[in-house]
Write an enzyme that holds these catalytic residues in place. Structure first.
Site, PDB file in Angstrom:
ATOM      1  N   ASP A  94      76.652 -14.492  19.686  1.00 16.45           N
ATOM      2  CA  ASP A  94      77.125 -15.647  20.463  1.00 16.45           C
ATOM      3  C   ASP A  94      75.904 -16.268  21.126  1.00 16.45           C
ATOM      4  OD1 ASP A  94      78.951 -17.407  21.735  1.00 16.45           O
ATOM      5  OD2 ASP A  94      78.841 -16.194  23.549  1.00 16.45           O
ATOM      6  N   LYS A 456      25.461 -29.926  31.094  1.00 12.39           N
ATOM      7  CA  LYS A 456      25.453 -29.253  29.784  1.00 12.39           C
ATOM      8  C   LYS A 456      24.332 -29.768  28.887  1.00 12.39           C
ATOM      9  CE  LYS A 456      29.619 -30.621  28.851  1.00 12.39           C
ATOM     10  NZ  LYS A 456      29.774 -31.389  30.095  1.00 12.39           N
ATOM     11  N   SER A 524      34.760 -29.762  25.847  1.00  7.96           N
ATOM     12  CA  SER A 524      35.734 -28.849  25.211  1.00  7.96           C
ATOM     13  C   SER A 524      36.656 -28.230  26.268  1.00  7.96           C
ATOM     14  CB  SER A 524      35.030 -27.771  24.393  1.00  7.96           C
ATOM     15  OG  SER A 524      33.968 -27.161  25.100  1.00  7.96           O
TER      16      SER A 524
END
Length: 613
Positions: A94, A456, A524
């Protein structure tokens, strides 16, 4: 139909939209058939007094066991019940009707042979009714019973039932549903559940329980040959090496010649163990351990076959149900579980999604929760599989989120992608190791990640100069430079960002194969994408460098004026402002440019990197 067929076990599911009466219908069936104990009956009567039926029995309470289900009057989780009549044994699942719990409904459908689809006679076919029909069909269910419920609220109207019967037959044609039966019922009053209704003398077909007791779901199986997916390699001592698993189909005898995939090696069956006894044969459905007459390369995920042909490929087209709260964009990486095989996998393309209301195929770049779509999937490595209709166990799969370990999607394989069957990796004499030895270095990818303005590119550039001065051969890949060339066709939507990082990872891998040390400088922002890059490049060659500069400092620098534009709303979904940045969980190296000059940071980076070089 033979008596043996009639008494066979029937596994069925009840599904439909919210408040269509699924739990009530099964509860009434159990109650009327005297399939509950006396204390259960007494408890049901007591519980019903505080319910919404004015003291009358609330049959749904037999199925809805969770407190939250009883309080809200809804089904949340799948409730399995086993019962038996004089003619047949049953297991019923069910399942919830709410769209929020579609995942649970799909779990119930995966085990069933027949679906009982409930419909409210007043409401007719709803969106969730269509979705459940499509999921049941996708999961291989070929027998459908449409129970048109709450006929008592329509005055047991024959014309209303005939109208809905016509709609259901059209739906069955649209969705290509097989073996459809339509029965008018009242789950609350018990009409046409276990005995014929005196209120609907115009209906001459079987009542629900009668149909379930007699329906033949055996059908013609498309499965051929012997198939054994290997779950485990057992080696209790040096004299025995066995391969354990459950036989999907077919039979095997001692002395039979088998083939092991994906290696395509052949051997003969030396022994068969079923349970704790040695047998001369075994058949489909039995858990077995077999040993072979010679040493063969077999591990979990291998498939042992006889008298059949399976596919081996790294790319295929699938039909899937997306079940995650987070939307799916092409390029996302997962773990695919296919039978006993587990492999990294990427959804390369969403071909289309289905419009639940019309069945139309709609182009889409993103899938949202509970949407059904046809997609193309690429694996890292090759899998043994078949189309779902031929070998269900090797044609159904789930996609597992690499970070949360939750099941994000389930689906079935439609066919292998032809291009994957015609593409072969070429091995050459000048290998990665040869090139690396010639250059006198170990190829690595130093993956710099952090917010825009973190430093970076500055750090990667300074580090490359230092490495070059020390005699290393390097290549620097910068985010902006890459987007001006090979990735110039990509925008900044989620799917484009995912593809941007995938392409960069593939380029870095090729450069590593050339023997180079690669430095990449990309925001990223998503953990999943960086994980995918690590898988592509190789865990031993991927060094994640987290430039952990705070957002406040990055925004102060704002070298390119991007933060200012983002604050003005000129750049939507800018990382750190309108779109999140997910910091690395376990980076190999962490550096912070706040309060440190470039040369000091490079000195520290070089000290950390030396152990990998």
């Amino acid at each position: 139909m033979s008596m043996e067929q009639t008494k066979g076990l029937l596994k069925f599911i009840t599904c439909g939209s919210v408040d269509d009466g699924k739990s009530t219908l099964i509860g009434h069936m159990l109650y009327d058939s005297k399939l509950i104990f006396a204390d259960q009956e007494e408890a049901l009567k007591l519980d019903s007094r505080v319910g919404s039926r004015g003291g009358d029995i609330d049959y749904s309470l037999l199925l809805d066991g969770l407190m939250a289900e009883r309080e809200q009057g809804i089904t949340i989780d799948v409730a399995y019940r086993y019962f038996t009549t004089d003619k047949r044994s049953f297991i019923v699942a069910d399942t919830p009707g709410h769209e929020e719990y579609t995942r649970n409904m799909a779990v119930g459908a995966s085990f069933a042979e027949l679906a009982v689809i409930l419909m409210d006679a007043a409401k007719g076919i709803l969106r969730q009714t269509r979705r459940h029909c499509q999921i049941c069909s996708m999961m291989g269910i070929r027998h459908f019973v449409f129970a048109v419920n709450k006929m008592d609220l329509t005055g047991y109207s024959k014309s209303r039932f005939k109208e809905l019967e016509k709609d259901i037959k059209k739906l069955a044609i649209d969705l290509e549903l097989e073996n459809v039966m339509v029965i008018p019922v009242s789950a609350t009053e018990g009409d046409n559940i276990t005995k014929r209704s005196v209120n609907m003398n115009w209906y001459s077909g079987p009542v629900l329980l009668e149909y379930l007791e007699t329906v033949d779901v055996s059908g013609q199986s498309n499965e051929e040959g012997f198939v054994l997916p290997v779950q485990r390699v057992t080696r209790p001592d040096a004299s025995f090496r066995g391969f354990a698993g459950e036989i999907e189909c077919g039979g095997i005898r001692v002395g039979d010649e088998i083939t092991v995939l994906p290696g395509d090696e052949r051997a003969k069956v030396k022994s068969i163990i079923v349970g704790d006894s040695e047998e001369d044969h075994a058949i489909g459905g039995e858990p077995v351990t077999i040993s072979l007459d010679r040493e063969v390369d077999i591990s979990r995920g291998s498939v042992i076959i006889k008298d059949t042909v399976l596919s081996i490929s790294s790319m295929f087209t699938v039909k899937l149900l997306w079940m995650d709260d987070e939307p799916l964009a092409a390029g996302r990486a997962f773990v695919i579980k296919l039978s006993t095989q587990k492999l990294p996998a990427t959804v390369m393309r969403i071909k289309y999604k289905l419009d639940i209301d019309t069945g139309d195929k709609l182009p889409s770049e993103v899938l949202y929760k509970n949407e059904i779509a046809e997609c193309e999937i690429a694996l890292v490595g090759s899998a043994v599989f078949d189309r779902f209709e031929f070998h269900p166990t090797l044609g159904e799969f789930i996609l597992i989120d690499r970070i949360t370990n939750m099941t994000s999607a389930c689906g079935v394989i439609l066919h292998s992608l032809r291009r994957s069957d015609n593409i072969f990796w070429q091995d050459f004499d000048i290998t990665r190791d040869v090139r690396a030895k010639s250059l006198g270095q170990k190829p690595l990818t130093l993956w710099f990640t952090g917010l825009s303005g973190a430093g970076k590119s500055t750090l990667a550039n300074a580090l490359e100069k230092r490495l070059y001065s020390l005699g290393y051969h390097t290549m620097l890949l910068d985010g902006d430079n890459i987007r001006m060339g090979i990735n110039k066709n990509l925008g900044f939507k989620e799917a484009d960002r995912v593809e941007n990082i995938r392409r960069v990872a593939e380029i870095a891998k090729l450069m590593n194969d050339a023997g180079l040390i690669v430095l990449t400088a990309f925001i990223s922002p998503y953990i999943a994408d960086r994980r995918n890059a690590r898988n592509i490049i190789g865990d031993g060659n991927f060094i994640e460098v987290y430039v952990n500069t705070p957002l406040e400092e990055c925004e102060k620098r704002d070298v390119k004026g991007l933060y200012q534009k983002a604050r003005k709303g000129e750049i939507p979904n800018f990382t750190g402002i309108g779109s999140p940045y997910e910091p690395p969980e376990e980076p190999e190296i962490i550096t912070d440019t706040l309060g440190h000059d470039v040369e000091t940071c490079v000195d520290e980076l070089l000290d950390e990197i030396r152990k990998y070089l």
